[in-house]
Write a protein that holds these residues in place. Structure first.
Motif, PDB file in Angstrom:
ATOM      1  N   GLU A  34      10.116  -4.024   1.487  1.00 38.94           N
ATOM      2  CA  GLU A  34       9.889  -3.519   0.446  1.00 38.94           C
ATOM      3  C   GLU A  34      10.250  -3.447  -0.643  1.00 38.94           C
ATOM      4  N   ALA A  35      11.370  -4.582  -1.161  1.00 35.28           N
ATOM      5  CA  ALA A  35      11.791  -5.229  -1.662  1.00 35.28           C
ATOM      6  C   ALA A  35      10.998  -6.051  -2.721  1.00 35.28           C
ATOM      7  N   VAL A  36       9.694  -6.784  -2.325  1.00 36.46           N
ATOM      8  CA  VAL A  36       8.459  -7.662  -2.772  1.00 36.46           C
ATOM      9  C   VAL A  36       7.581  -6.930  -3.009  1.00 36.46           C
ATOM     10  N   ALA A  37       7.730  -5.665  -2.216  1.00 30.71           N
ATOM     11  CA  ALA A  37       6.773  -4.603  -2.629  1.00 30.71           C
ATOM     12  C   ALA A  37       7.115  -4.145  -4.365  1.00 30.71           C
ATOM     13  N   GLU A  38       8.351  -4.480  -4.214  1.00 35.62           N
ATOM     14  CA  GLU A  38       8.840  -3.254  -5.936  1.00 35.62           C
ATOM     15  C   GLU A  38       8.151  -4.436  -6.843  1.00 35.62           C
ATOM     16  N   ASN A  39       9.291  -5.425  -6.087  1.00 31.44           N
ATOM     17  CA  ASN A  39       9.034  -6.888  -7.420  1.00 31.44           C
ATOM     18  C   ASN A  39       7.070  -6.901  -8.335  1.00 31.44           C
ATOM     19  N   LEU A  40       6.614  -6.957  -6.422  1.00 28.87           N
ATOM     20  CA  LEU A  40       4.740  -7.165  -6.675  1.00 28.87           C
ATOM     21  C   LEU A  40       4.038  -6.062  -7.800  1.00 28.87           C
ATOM     22  N   ALA A  68       0.964  -1.396   0.161  1.00 34.14           N
ATOM     23  CA  ALA A  68      -0.228   0.228  -0.290  1.00 34.14           C
ATOM     24  C   ALA A  68       1.064   1.437  -0.362  1.00 34.14           C
ATOM     25  N   ALA A  69       1.689   1.088   0.854  1.00 37.11           N
ATOM     26  CA  ALA A  69       2.260   2.402   0.924  1.00 37.11           C
ATOM     27  C   ALA A  69       3.305   3.016  -0.331  1.00 37.11           C
ATOM     28  N   ALA A  70       4.232   1.637  -1.248  1.00 38.87           N
ATOM     29  CA  ALA A  70       4.665   2.350  -2.505  1.00 38.87           C
ATOM     30  C   ALA A  70       3.463   2.289  -3.106  1.00 38.87           C
ATOM     31  N   GLN A  71       2.439   2.657  -3.269  1.00 42.09           N
ATOM     32  CA  GLN A  71       1.269   2.665  -4.159  1.00 42.09           C
ATOM     33  C   GLN A  71       0.614   3.738  -4.014  1.00 42.09           C
ATOM     34  N   LEU A  72       1.098   4.449  -2.571  1.00 44.69           N
ATOM     35  CA  LEU A  72      -0.280   6.100  -2.043  1.00 44.69           C
ATOM     36  C   LEU A  72       1.329   7.269  -1.977  1.00 44.69           C
ATOM     37  N   ASP A  73       0.895   8.070  -2.307  1.00 39.82           N
ATOM     38  CA  ASP A  73       0.900   9.218  -2.433  1.00 39.82           C
ATOM     39  C   ASP A  73       1.788   9.767  -0.688  1.00 39.82           C
ATOM     40  N   GLU A  74       1.192   9.656   0.073  1.00 37.59           N
ATOM     41  CA  GLU A  74       1.512   9.669   1.628  1.00 37.59           C
ATOM     42  C   GLU A  74       1.545   8.813   1.949  1.00 37.59           C
ATOM     43  N   GLY A  75       2.153   7.374   1.650  1.00 39.61           N
ATOM     44  CA  GLY A  75       3.435   6.371   1.151  1.00 39.61           C
ATOM     45  C   GLY A  75       3.156   5.794   3.589  1.00 39.61           C
ATOM     46  N   MET A  76       3.829   5.049   4.329  1.00 35.71           N
ATOM     47  CA  MET A  76       4.343   4.865   4.837  1.00 35.71           C
ATOM     48  C   MET A  76       2.961   4.947   6.179  1.00 35.71           C
ATOM     49  N   THR A  77       3.511   6.789   6.065  1.00 32.03           N
ATOM     50  CA  THR A  77       2.628   7.574   7.329  1.00 32.03           C
ATOM     51  C   THR A  77       1.318   7.233   6.637  1.00 32.03           C
ATOM     52  N   LEU A  78       0.448   7.420   5.991  1.00 34.56           N
ATOM     53  CA  LEU A  78      -1.200   7.156   5.682  1.00 34.56           C
ATOM     54  C   LEU A  78      -0.649   5.958   6.475  1.00 34.56           C
ATOM     55  N   VAL A  79      -0.768   4.612   5.940  1.00 34.66           N
ATOM     56  CA  VAL A  79      -0.586   3.015   6.551  1.00 34.66           C
ATOM     57  C   VAL A  79      -0.326   3.388   7.965  1.00 34.66           C
TER      58      VAL A  79
END
Length: 179
Positions: free
Chosen positions: A164-170, A70-81
């Protein structure tokens, strides 16, 4: 240590999917449609629903994975999560997203906990029937995925960099390519 011998070192659901690829296919196909398919909800919003339900289920692998996705795809990143996980009602999300997350939380407890009031609040905030449907199905599916991972005591790494690495690949390849 997992409850069964997986014959691989992959963490969490990845190890389970490598162990039994014939069940991984349909599980990954469902995740692909729900979290990456065509939708008026963004991929980040749908991953946020998955992370929220996984957090409520205390499934650390899925929570950490989908929080990173989610963080990798939201403008607000992990802060919002993190804000959503800490206190949904004060998190800076849209009224529609808050209402959908409340529906997801109700599903996490029991499908019967979703009330007409939940649905009315989501509709009043602009949610479509498809968005309500998909929120319920994402929440229900993640209850299953969470119980799959925790029921077999799959390995849960602590290192955020792994997620984070899995997120980039996904994000590049999708769920169908996880196994």
């Amino acid at each position: 240590m997992a409850h069964i011998e997986l014959d691989n070192d992959a963490p969490g659901i990845l190890g389970l999917m490598h162990y039994r690829p014939e069940t991984a296919g349909p599980l990954n196909a469902l995740a692909e449609v729900l979290l990456r398919g065509d939708s008026t909800l963004t991929r980040g919003e749908r991953e946020l629903i998955a992370a929220y339900v996984s957090n409520r289920n205390e499934c650390r692998f899925c929570e950490r994975s989908h929080a990173a996705f989610a963080a990798a795809q939201l403008d607000e990143g992990m802060t919002l999560v993190d804000q959503v996980r800490a206190d949904l009602d004060s998190a800076p999300v849209s009224a529609k997203m808050r209402a959908l997350l409340h529906i997801a939380g109700a599903v996490q407890r029991s499908g019967r906990d979703v009330t007409d009031k939940h649905i009315a609040a989501a509709r009043d905030a602009g949610a479509t029937d498809v968005e309500i449907h998909d929120t319920v199905l994402i929440a229900a599916a993640f209850c299953m995925y969470n119980r799959y991972v925790d029921g077999l005591a799959a390995t849960t790494p602590d290192d955020p960099a792994m997620y984070e690495a899995v997120a980039e690949n996904l994000i590049k390849t999708g769920y169908q390519h996880l196994t």
